[in-house]
Motif scaffolding. Sequence first.
Motif, mmCIF file in Angstrom:
data_model
loop_
_atom_site.group_PDB
_atom_site.id
_atom_site.type_symbol
_atom_site.label_atom_id
_atom_site.label_comp_id
_atom_site.label_asym_id
_atom_site.label_seq_id
_atom_site.Cartn_x
_atom_site.Cartn_y
_atom_site.Cartn_z
ATOM 1 N N PHE A 141 0.844 -1.203 0.000
ATOM 2 C CA PHE A 141 0.000 0.000 0.000
ATOM 3 C C PHE A 141 0.874 1.246 0.000
ATOM 4 N N SER A 142 0.656 2.108 -1.016
ATOM 5 C CA SER A 142 1.516 3.285 -1.102
ATOM 6 C C SER A 142 0.707 4.587 -1.042
ATOM 7 N N GLY A 143 -0.527 4.505 -0.520
ATOM 8 C CA GLY A 143 -1.374 5.703 -0.468
ATOM 9 C C GLY A 143 -1.224 6.459 0.840
ATOM 10 N N TYR A 144 -2.215 7.340 1.119
ATOM 11 C CA TYR A 144 -2.216 8.130 2.352
ATOM 12 C C TYR A 144 -3.163 7.539 3.377
ATOM 13 N N GLN A 145 -2.781 7.659 4.659
ATOM 14 C CA GLN A 145 -3.673 7.253 5.740
ATOM 15 C C GLN A 145 -4.080 8.496 6.513
ATOM 16 N N VAL A 146 -5.382 8.640 6.752
ATOM 17 C CA VAL A 146 -5.873 9.780 7.517
ATOM 18 C C VAL A 146 -6.598 9.240 8.749
ATOM 19 N N VAL A 147 -6.170 9.692 9.939
ATOM 20 C CA VAL A 147 -6.867 9.291 11.164
ATOM 21 C C VAL A 147 -7.896 10.361 11.491
ATOM 22 N N GLY A 148 -9.156 9.965 11.565
ATOM 23 C CA GLY A 148 -10.183 10.947 11.916
ATOM 24 C C GLY A 148 -11.579 10.419 11.673
ATOM 25 N N ASP A 149 -12.547 11.160 12.182
ATOM 26 C CA ASP A 149 -13.958 10.813 12.035
ATOM 27 C C ASP A 149 -14.460 11.405 10.720
ATOM 28 N N ALA A 150 -14.772 10.534 9.765
ATOM 29 C CA ALA A 150 -15.149 10.996 8.426
ATOM 30 C C ALA A 150 -16.492 11.728 8.407
ATOM 31 N N THR A 151 -17.286 11.640 9.493
ATOM 32 C CA THR A 151 -18.547 12.398 9.502
ATOM 33 C C THR A 151 -18.277 13.879 9.778
ATOM 34 N N ASP A 152 -17.023 14.220 10.056
ATOM 35 C CA ASP A 152 -16.641 15.622 10.217
ATOM 36 C C ASP A 152 -16.163 16.125 8.844
ATOM 37 N N LEU A 153 -16.877 17.096 8.289
ATOM 38 C CA LEU A 153 -16.577 17.561 6.929
ATOM 39 C C LEU A 153 -15.141 18.054 6.790
ATOM 40 N N THR A 154 -14.573 18.581 7.872
ATOM 41 C CA THR A 154 -13.186 19.059 7.818
ATOM 42 C C THR A 154 -12.250 17.910 7.480
ATOM 43 N N ILE A 155 -12.465 16.755 8.118
ATOM 44 C CA ILE A 155 -11.643 15.569 7.860
ATOM 45 C C ILE A 155 -11.817 15.136 6.403
ATOM 46 N N LEU A 156 -13.066 15.117 5.923
ATOM 47 C CA LEU A 156 -13.326 14.714 4.534
ATOM 48 C C LEU A 156 -12.618 15.647 3.560
ATOM 49 N N GLU A 157 -12.721 16.945 3.820
ATOM 50 C CA GLU A 157 -12.135 17.914 2.891
ATOM 51 C C GLU A 157 -10.608 17.851 2.923
ATOM 52 N N ASN A 158 -10.041 17.580 4.091
ATOM 53 C CA ASN A 158 -8.594 17.407 4.168
ATOM 54 C C ASN A 158 -8.129 16.120 3.495
ATOM 55 N N SER A 159 -9.065 15.210 3.264
ATOM 56 C CA SER A 159 -8.745 13.946 2.580
ATOM 57 C C SER A 159 -9.074 14.041 1.087
ATOM 58 N N TYR A 160 -9.167 15.251 0.567
ATOM 59 C CA TYR A 160 -9.382 15.495 -0.869
ATOM 60 C C TYR A 160 -10.705 14.948 -1.393
ATOM 61 N N ILE A 161 -11.763 14.997 -0.580
ATOM 62 C CA ILE A 161 -13.063 14.490 -1.036
ATOM 63 C C ILE A 161 -13.537 15.233 -2.296
#
Lengths: 220, 139
Positions: free
Chosen positions: B46-66
């Motif tokens: 696996f060579s992608g990115y890992q994001v730790v966070g609650d995806a129901t928080d839009l900030t986390i989603l937007e920081n994950s390039y949604i």
Amino acid sequence: MKIVITGGKHEADYIVSKLKKEHHQLIIINQDIDFAEYISANNDIGVFPGDPTKAYVLSDAEAHNADVLLALSDSDTDNYITCITAKKLFNIKRTVAKVKNPKNVELFKRLGVDSVISSTYLLAQTILNESSVENIIKTLSIEDEKIVMIEIGVEPEHNIVNKRLMDIKFPSNINISCIFRDPHVIIPKGDTLIKADDKLIIVTTPNDQEEIVEFVQKRK
Amino acid sequence: MKRNKFIVIGSGRLGSNIATSMSELGEDVIIIDAVDDSFRKLQESFSGYQVVGDATDLTILENSYIKQAKTVVITTDSDNVNIYLAHICFYVYNVPKIFVRLSDTDKGKLLEGTMIKAIYPFNLSYSEFMDLNDEEAAE
């Protein structure tokens, strides 16, 4: 009206007791068995034990075509699913969700929930409204509380703006002793015009204080 | 804005394996999970990115390039969270391809009128049993 109330604890109990007096048809669903029994006993009303995010629970409770559904659980996501299930599958006209996260107010509305209530959001609004009280900066008590001196800021939307003092029907026991109109201090006469952003220094009695503040801050 | 991200929400057995495979196929993968520990199921490749966070928080989603997602695969262990996330991806971020795992086949009704595709482990296991049973009978 036919009203469905899902989840929640003391807020559910309180709303049930209020609405029961109004003779609405209430359908109450609560996942917490102990609390369901408590609400039932407290309000002398039937409560369906179950998870309101599941369609068969809403169906068993005969929630179809209700006028309003209130989703009061502690999980924002569950309240969202309950409201959307109610709208999509049960033809419930208005859905109201309680949310813990104030950011979800706008989001839930965008996704189709009719009303979204966040205590934090309301608290913020209240604080913003309360801060208008800051315009009443000082209350000075003179002579053992027989008279008080208050300072009230006049805002553009207040009713008394652009009126002459003689044309304003003030409550009794009021004396506008001076007006701060930066950088001037005006000793008012009958034909003095009140302007937005004036600061009124008013001498009155403690008993009339509240009425006067309300009168001055009355909006157009 | 170029849509070229492949986002997986929920790094359980299914989510982490999908993320690993898509990463091997050369996709630009981002995997989100609320618990840091969950990513150990990802393979070496696996060579992608890992994001730790609650995806129901839009900030986390937007920081994950949604906003740049071409595909989102949603595999948390809660059907309610999965549907909620799928609705956000569809209605708010207009993600073209959305896959969501659901345990309860009844919940699929909430996806009607959308382009969201549901995956039901129950249906897959059931039809697998039927197929295996038919094979037994044929032998």
